[in-house]
Design a protein around this motif. Sequence first.
Motif, mmCIF file in Angstrom:
data_model
loop_
_atom_site.group_PDB
_atom_site.id
_atom_site.type_symbol
_atom_site.label_atom_id
_atom_site.label_comp_id
_atom_site.label_asym_id
_atom_site.label_seq_id
_atom_site.Cartn_x
_atom_site.Cartn_y
_atom_site.Cartn_z
ATOM 1 N N ALA A 113 6.338 9.940 -2.464
ATOM 2 C CA ALA A 113 5.434 8.975 -3.085
ATOM 3 C C ALA A 113 5.816 8.739 -4.541
ATOM 4 N N GLY A 114 6.275 9.791 -5.225
ATOM 5 C CA GLY A 114 6.695 9.645 -6.615
ATOM 6 C C GLY A 114 7.868 8.696 -6.739
ATOM 7 N N GLU A 115 8.822 8.824 -5.825
ATOM 8 C CA GLU A 115 9.978 7.931 -5.825
ATOM 9 C C GLU A 115 9.546 6.496 -5.572
ATOM 10 N N GLY A 172 -3.186 -7.854 6.933
ATOM 11 C CA GLY A 172 -2.070 -8.690 6.501
ATOM 12 C C GLY A 172 -1.366 -8.198 5.264
ATOM 13 N N MET A 173 -1.493 -6.913 4.939
ATOM 14 C CA MET A 173 -0.727 -6.358 3.827
ATOM 15 C C MET A 173 0.762 -6.466 4.158
ATOM 16 N N ASP A 174 1.571 -6.726 3.159
ATOM 17 C CA ASP A 174 2.996 -6.962 3.378
ATOM 18 C C ASP A 174 3.786 -5.688 3.626
ATOM 19 N N GLY A 175 3.277 -4.547 3.190
ATOM 20 C CA GLY A 175 4.001 -3.313 3.408
ATOM 21 C C GLY A 175 3.124 -2.100 3.193
ATOM 22 N N ILE A 176 3.377 -1.059 3.972
ATOM 23 C CA ILE A 176 2.677 0.210 3.822
ATOM 24 C C ILE A 176 3.747 1.274 3.629
ATOM 25 N N VAL A 177 3.804 1.851 2.441
ATOM 26 C CA VAL A 177 4.818 2.854 2.147
ATOM 27 C C VAL A 177 4.364 4.194 2.707
ATOM 28 N N VAL A 178 5.130 4.708 3.672
ATOM 29 C CA VAL A 178 4.853 6.014 4.274
ATOM 30 C C VAL A 178 6.044 6.919 3.932
ATOM 31 N N PRO A 179 5.942 7.713 2.864
ATOM 32 C CA PRO A 179 7.056 8.574 2.470
ATOM 33 C C PRO A 179 7.413 9.572 3.572
ATOM 34 N N ARG A 180 8.677 9.965 3.596
ATOM 35 C CA ARG A 180 9.126 10.920 4.613
ATOM 36 C C ARG A 180 8.631 12.329 4.318
ATOM 37 N N ARG A 181 8.281 12.611 3.072
ATOM 38 C CA ARG A 181 7.760 13.932 2.708
ATOM 39 C C ARG A 181 6.391 13.789 2.049
ATOM 40 N N LEU A 231 0.859 -1.183 0.000
ATOM 41 C CA LEU A 231 0.000 0.000 0.000
ATOM 42 C C LEU A 231 0.891 1.226 0.000
ATOM 43 N N LEU A 232 0.604 2.196 -0.860
ATOM 44 C CA LEU A 232 1.393 3.425 -0.951
ATOM 45 C C LEU A 232 0.524 4.614 -0.569
#
Length: 257
Positions: A161-163, A124-133, A102-103
């Motif tokens: 998020a773009g990265e 049970g999602m394997d990852g949640i992307v939380v950008p630093r900015r 999840l992003l």
Amino acid sequence: MEISPKDKFVTVYGRKPVLEALDDPRLEVDKVLLAEGARGPAAKEILDAAGRRGVRVQRATAQRVKVLAGNGRHDQGVLADVVAPRMRPLELALRDRPRGVLLLDGITTPANVGMILRTATAAGMDGIVVPRRGVASIDPLVVKSSAGVAFRAPVLRCATAGEAAAQLRAAGYPLFALDAGARESVYSFSLPSHAAFVLGSETSGISDEVRPHVTGWLAIPMAAGVESLNVASAAAVLCFEVVRRRGCPRESNLRTP
């Protein structure tokens, strides 16, 4: 690759959140940073709690504490770095080929970020992307909204998020986004073995830097003329539907380093 401290710890600030972290035996506190001028009963309580846990306490200027806390009004001269065992850089996590990621893109309300962390972890999602900015930082407000799950959520870090979207696409992940007008439904689209899903801002949706990387748009069917859901509610529908359709146990596919 060398992992930044920002990708290993959740920093909590303020006397009450720091004391709560020190008093919770389930949490590993790496260190406490206390302002040089902090004295009196409150400071003693923190020092005593850290002493009982064997946690090192460092003194720093009040300005240094403010900078590291990232909050100039509510740090109260103290912060603590709490070990987040499942937090890691996105680049490193992709080596394990997580099935569902999840992003978060431009979600700035702490309550929504906290609830999404809790829901996605429970599903049970394997990852949640939380950008630093561009996204609310994982601070005491997010921790409280997650009911403490933020400390053990599979948080993946990157700059923006773009990265993250570019990294996911380069790694071969299709990137799906939610849109009320999409022709495909979250209940019937063809679910790949590995996929990433982006949740956009509460006000402006998917950002311009992420939009070019989106490969598919999905809708959550609504009844009774309801146009949309709060982003945290939409995340819950999406996450639990993804794991339901995969028919797999609600356990993360990412190894803890």
